[in-house]
Every structure is written in structure tokens, then in C-alpha cells.
Design an enzyme around this catalytic site. Sequence first.
Site, PDB file in Angstrom:
ATOM      1  N   ASP A  38       0.791  -1.120   0.139  1.00  0.00           N
ATOM      2  CA  ASP A  38      -0.098   0.085   0.091  1.00  0.00           C
ATOM      3  C   ASP A  38       0.754   1.159   0.051  1.00  0.00           C
ATOM      4  O   ASP A  38       1.837   1.219   0.662  1.00  0.00           O
ATOM      5  CB  ASP A  38      -0.928   0.134   1.258  1.00  0.00           C
ATOM      6  CG  ASP A  38      -2.146   0.777   1.074  1.00  0.00           C
ATOM      7  OD1 ASP A  38      -3.124   0.195   1.063  1.00  0.00           O
ATOM      8  OD2 ASP A  38      -2.009   2.008   0.781  1.00  0.00           O
ATOM      9  N   ASP A  73       4.138   2.050  -5.575  1.00  0.00           N
ATOM     10  CA  ASP A  73       3.172   2.193  -6.164  1.00  0.00           C
ATOM     11  C   ASP A  73       2.678   1.249  -7.330  1.00  0.00           C
ATOM     12  O   ASP A  73       3.625   0.927  -7.971  1.00  0.00           O
ATOM     13  CB  ASP A  73       3.282   3.694  -6.837  1.00  0.00           C
ATOM     14  CG  ASP A  73       2.175   4.082  -7.758  1.00  0.00           C
ATOM     15  OD1 ASP A  73       1.357   3.263  -8.133  1.00  0.00           O
ATOM     16  OD2 ASP A  73       2.076   5.124  -7.922  1.00  0.00           O
ATOM     17  N   ASN A 100      -5.727  -5.326  -5.896  1.00  0.00           N
ATOM     18  CA  ASN A 100      -7.060  -4.750  -5.048  1.00  0.00           C
ATOM     19  C   ASN A 100      -7.008  -2.988  -4.689  1.00  0.00           C
ATOM     20  O   ASN A 100      -8.067  -2.727  -4.651  1.00  0.00           O
ATOM     21  CB  ASN A 100      -7.275  -5.292  -3.595  1.00  0.00           C
ATOM     22  CG  ASN A 100      -8.062  -4.510  -2.798  1.00  0.00           C
ATOM     23  OD1 ASN A 100      -9.189  -4.584  -2.733  1.00  0.00           O
ATOM     24  ND2 ASN A 100      -7.211  -3.555  -1.860  1.00  0.00           N
ATOM     25  N   TYR A 172     -13.930   5.243 -13.913  1.00  0.00           N
ATOM     26  CA  TYR A 172     -14.017   4.177 -12.831  1.00  0.00           C
ATOM     27  C   TYR A 172     -14.490   2.860 -13.355  1.00  0.00           C
ATOM     28  O   TYR A 172     -13.859   1.918 -13.457  1.00  0.00           O
ATOM     29  CB  TYR A 172     -14.327   4.424 -11.427  1.00  0.00           C
ATOM     30  CG  TYR A 172     -14.451   3.319 -10.470  1.00  0.00           C
ATOM     31  CD1 TYR A 172     -13.113   3.270  -9.618  1.00  0.00           C
ATOM     32  CD2 TYR A 172     -15.622   2.636 -10.249  1.00  0.00           C
ATOM     33  CE1 TYR A 172     -13.471   2.312  -8.666  1.00  0.00           C
ATOM     34  CE2 TYR A 172     -15.710   1.720  -9.129  1.00  0.00           C
ATOM     35  CZ  TYR A 172     -14.565   1.500  -8.465  1.00  0.00           C
ATOM     36  OH  TYR A 172     -14.443   0.407  -7.545  1.00  0.00           O
ATOM     37  N   LYS A 176     -12.837  -0.584 -14.610  1.00  0.00           N
ATOM     38  CA  LYS A 176     -13.035  -1.862 -13.784  1.00  0.00           C
ATOM     39  C   LYS A 176     -13.905  -2.973 -14.805  1.00  0.00           C
ATOM     40  O   LYS A 176     -13.569  -4.370 -14.757  1.00  0.00           O
ATOM     41  CB  LYS A 176     -14.389  -1.603 -12.674  1.00  0.00           C
ATOM     42  CG  LYS A 176     -13.729  -0.918 -11.588  1.00  0.00           C
ATOM     43  CD  LYS A 176     -12.501  -1.534 -10.670  1.00  0.00           C
ATOM     44  CE  LYS A 176     -12.329  -1.377  -9.457  1.00  0.00           C
ATOM     45  NZ  LYS A 176     -11.269  -1.895  -8.843  1.00  0.00           N
ATOM     46  N   THR A 206     -16.716   0.459   3.211  1.00  0.00           N
ATOM     47  CA  THR A 206     -15.529   0.817   3.257  1.00  0.00           C
ATOM     48  C   THR A 206     -15.566   2.632   3.424  1.00  0.00           C
ATOM     49  O   THR A 206     -16.509   3.080   2.864  1.00  0.00           O
ATOM     50  CB  THR A 206     -14.387   0.496   2.419  1.00  0.00           C
ATOM     51  OG1 THR A 206     -14.692   1.059   1.158  1.00  0.00           O
ATOM     52  CG2 THR A 206     -14.370  -1.180   2.550  1.00  0.00           C
TER      53      THR A 206
HETATM   54  N1  LIG Z   1     -16.033  -0.897  -1.134  1.00  0.00           N
HETATM   55  C1  LIG Z   1     -16.851  -1.535  -2.346  1.00  0.00           C
HETATM   56  O1  LIG Z   1     -17.730  -1.626  -1.993  1.00  0.00           O
HETATM   57  C2  LIG Z   1     -16.008  -1.507  -3.676  1.00  0.00           C
HETATM   58  C3  LIG Z   1     -17.142  -1.971  -4.552  1.00  0.00           C
HETATM   59  C4  LIG Z   1     -16.393  -2.430  -5.824  1.00  0.00           C
HETATM   60  C5  LIG Z   1     -15.202  -2.252  -6.106  1.00  0.00           C
HETATM   61  N2  LIG Z   1     -14.206  -1.966  -4.880  1.00  0.00           N
HETATM   62  C6  LIG Z   1     -12.858  -2.075  -5.343  1.00  0.00           C
HETATM   63  O2  LIG Z   1     -12.219  -2.724  -4.305  1.00  0.00           O
HETATM   64  C7  LIG Z   1     -10.842  -2.260  -3.953  1.00  0.00           C
HETATM   65  C8  LIG Z   1     -10.785  -1.862  -2.481  1.00  0.00           C
HETATM   66  O3  LIG Z   1     -11.721  -0.731  -2.221  1.00  0.00           O
HETATM   67  P1  LIG Z   1     -11.743  -0.341  -0.744  1.00  0.00           P
HETATM   68  O4  LIG Z   1     -13.216  -0.022  -0.783  1.00  0.00           O
HETATM   69  O5  LIG Z   1     -11.289  -1.269   0.020  1.00  0.00           O
HETATM   70  O6  LIG Z   1     -11.131   0.970  -0.887  1.00  0.00           O
HETATM   71  P2  LIG Z   1     -10.124   1.722   0.250  1.00  0.00           P
HETATM   72  O7  LIG Z   1      -9.936   3.169  -0.239  1.00  0.00           O
HETATM   73  O8  LIG Z   1     -10.404   1.662   1.464  1.00  0.00           O
HETATM   74  O9  LIG Z   1      -8.502   1.150  -0.010  1.00  0.00           O
HETATM   75  C9  LIG Z   1      -7.873   1.090  -1.318  1.00  0.00           C
HETATM   76  C10 LIG Z   1      -6.680   0.971  -1.029  1.00  0.00           C
HETATM   77  O10 LIG Z   1      -5.942   1.224  -2.038  1.00  0.00           O
HETATM   78  C11 LIG Z   1      -4.565   1.877  -1.608  1.00  0.00           C
HETATM   79  N3  LIG Z   1      -3.918   2.442  -2.987  1.00  0.00           N
HETATM   80  C12 LIG Z   1      -4.412   3.339  -3.636  1.00  0.00           C
HETATM   81  N4  LIG Z   1      -3.707   3.645  -4.742  1.00  0.00           N
HETATM   82  C13 LIG Z   1      -2.469   2.774  -4.658  1.00  0.00           C
HETATM   83  C14 LIG Z   1      -1.470   2.551  -5.389  1.00  0.00           C
HETATM   84  N5  LIG Z   1      -1.169   3.354  -6.683  1.00  0.00           N
HETATM   85  N6  LIG Z   1      -0.486   1.462  -4.934  1.00  0.00           N
HETATM   86  C15 LIG Z   1      -0.736   1.024  -3.954  1.00  0.00           C
HETATM   87  N7  LIG Z   1      -2.165   1.048  -3.097  1.00  0.00           N
HETATM   88  C16 LIG Z   1      -2.903   1.811  -3.379  1.00  0.00           C
HETATM   89  C17 LIG Z   1      -4.849   2.897  -0.653  1.00  0.00           C
HETATM   90  O11 LIG Z   1      -4.134   3.571  -0.044  1.00  0.00           O
HETATM   91  C18 LIG Z   1      -5.988   2.073   0.110  1.00  0.00           C
HETATM   92  O12 LIG Z   1      -5.503   1.744   1.252  1.00  0.00           O
HETATM   93  C19 LIG Z   1     -10.675  -1.116  -4.909  1.00  0.00           C
HETATM   94  O13 LIG Z   1     -10.095  -1.598  -6.377  1.00  0.00           O
HETATM   95  C20 LIG Z   1     -12.169  -0.592  -5.322  1.00  0.00           C
HETATM   96  O14 LIG Z   1     -12.269   0.128  -6.610  1.00  0.00           O
HETATM   97  C21 LIG Z   1     -14.824  -1.800  -3.715  1.00  0.00           C
END
Ligand SMILES: NC(=O)c1ccc[n+]([C@@H]2O[C@H](COP(=O)([O-])OP(=O)(O)OC[C@H]3O[C@@H](n4cnc5c(N)ncnc54)[C@H](O)[C@@H]3O)[C@@H](O)[C@H]2O)c1
Length: 299
Positions: A38, A73, A100, A172, A176, A206
Site C-alpha cells: 500500500d 505504487d 485490489n 472508474y 473496472k 469502506t
Molecule cells: N468498497 C466497495 O463496495 C467496492 C465496490 C466495488 C469495487 N471496489 C474495489 O475494491 C478495491 C478496494 O476498495 P476499498 O473499498 O477497500 O477502498 P479503500 O480506499 O479502503 O482501499 C484502497 C486501498 O488502495 C490503496 N492504494 C491506492 N492507490 C494505490 C497505489 N497506486 N498503489 C498501492 N496502493 C494504493 C489505498 O491507500 C487504500 O489503502 C478497490 O479496487 C475498489 O475500487 C470496492
Amino acid sequence: MSRLCEGRVAIVTGAAQGVGREHALLLAKCGAKVVVNDIGAEIDGTKMSDNPAYGVVDEIKAMGGEAVVNGDDVSSWEGSKRLVDQAISEYGKLDVVINNAGILRDRMLTNMTEDEWDAVMQVHLKGTFAPSRHAAAHWRQLSKDTGKPTTGRIINTSSTSGIYGNVGQTNYGAAKAGIAAFSIIAARELRRYGVTVNALAPTAHTRMTENLREYTPEDVEQRAPKWVSPVVVYLASEKSQDITGRVFQAGAGMVAVCEGWRRGAQVDPLEDPEALGPFVHEMVAASKKNVGMDGFDLD
Ligand SMILES: NC(=O)c1ccc[n+]([C@@H]2O[C@H](COP(=O)([O-])OP(=O)(O)OC[C@H]3O[C@@H](n4cnc5c(N)ncnc54)[C@H](O)[C@@H]3O)[C@@H](O)[C@H]2O)c1
């Protein structure tokens, strides 16, 4: 908890918070050694002052597991190479990559800026491609060296926003949907090396989703990230060798398979566009509708 992933080495990107954190904790509970990647970013991708990935590693160690932080990153080619190399140098092998990490820059198309488009493509699409590419090359070499298929796993993160379509998220959603397509194609390419590639469309409460609407305490419990990770950890295990190229949906009260594009009604081609017109209307009427965000036909 079963030791389904005993001894497996897994990278989880974006694992400091939310869904990724849950994947990392459950993998560790099931016996995997985890590289907790992360950069410590805010929702829009800007850097936080402290990286909470260290806290996740501390949690895993406190329960007797093994984990290490990687702060690269994932959208960087070199950063992703360092990430894959770190897993192998730290634990002697790599079995699983869970892509993720993600950010949001929501905007209606009429107002979206170039930067909002590029930033989302960079983190989601390149951030899926780059770690997958370095891991895939490693597994291909391993398979050639040993003369045996591997049990490599790539699990990518898609979204209902992309595969079903959500307003305000052309950037987005396109990324996706691209990740779902990437997973299907990579699965076909990597099958010969024993590597499976699947994708998950999660629904979880989240920081990314907590402000979308009002949630009751029951909603929050039903959308806890803990309901999303079990299918991912199963896909990460050796037991899922026969499952590849599929997109799953998990969270908010279900685990499901998302069915993909398929050909609908068809007619013979016509040279004259106007003559083709009535058949276009007929084909559309005779074909399945696109689905809404719940995964079922739009009215
Ligand atoms: N929460 C949901 O309902 C939901 C729905 C559909 C898709 N998603 C997808 O699930 C994944 C996780 O989402 P979440 O809700 O836990 O979000 P979140 O914001 O809690 O977690 C995302 C994490 O990714 C890290 N990050 C961002 N850019 C980065 C990079 N360039 N390199 C490394 N780390 C990086 C952030 O620091 C963060 O810790 C994402 O891909 C999101 O698009 C989530």
C-alpha cells in the site's frame, strides 16, 4: 479457521485498509505469508501522512502470522517489479497476487477532467497489469524450469460499477470493466502455466462507499468486508485450480458468479443502412437487456 492457504505466499495490493486489509488478514489466518502492499493513499489517490499498512502487518504478526510491508505504487512498472521481487526474496516464492488497490475520482462525463480520467486508469488498469505482468513472467519461467505447471493465482478487483454500469463513473467503470476483460484474457493465456486468473466485484462498507447513502447498522454488518474475502481466499488456494476466467460478486448478503457478454439476436448483413434499420430494432427487442446495478434486467 481452516489452514486452506498454509505456506502459500500472497501479495495483496492496497491492503492497508478496507477490502484489501480483510483479504490480507484472512489469508494470514488461513496460513499464508502476506506481502501487504500500500502507498497509504486518500480515496482520490493523494498520499496520507502515515501508511496504515504497518498496522496490518502488526495485526498479522500479533496473531502469529507472517507478513511484510511493501510501500510501492502498483501503477509503476518498476514499483510492481520490486513488489514481486520482494515477495520472492523475502519468502522464497510467490503463489498469489491479489490486485485490489484503487482510487475514486467520480464526475459526470460532461465535467470530467483529463487528470481525473488518467489517474483512475493509471491506478486501476495499469495497477492491475503491472504486478500481473511481472508475476506471470516469473510463473512462466518457473514452469519452464521445473517442467511442471505452477499453482499461481491472480485475483483482480472489478466492480459492479463497470460490469453493470454506474452513473457518474465513466472513468472508474471503464477501468473496472477493463479489469474484468483483462482477467478473462489473461486466464486463457496463463492456463498453460497452471496459473488461474479470476476477478471479484466486491460490495463492502469502506471509506470508499460509506458516504454513498445512509446505512443502517444491519446494512453495515451485511456489508462488512469480512463477507467479501472468503471467496478470494478460496480462489487463492490450491483447491481452485479448475476455476479460471470467471468474475465473482461478493458482499451485501451474497456470493455470485457474474455472467459475461454473449451474442444475442442476429441477422444476415445488409449493405444499405436504412434497410438494416428495422432489423436493428427487431434484434434489440429480441435480445436480453443490459442489467442495472443489482445485476438484473433494467425495466
Ligand atoms: N468498497 C466497495 O463496495 C467496492 C465496490 C466495488 C469495487 N471496489 C474495489 O475494491 C478495491 C478496494 O476498495 P476499498 O473499498 O477497500 O477502498 P479503500 O480506499 O479502503 O482501499 C484502497 C486501498 O488502495 C490503496 N492504494 C491506492 N492507490 C494505490 C497505489 N497506486 N498503489 C498501492 N496502493 C494504493 C489505498 O491507500 C487504500 O489503502 C478497490 O479496487 C475498489 O475500487 C470496492
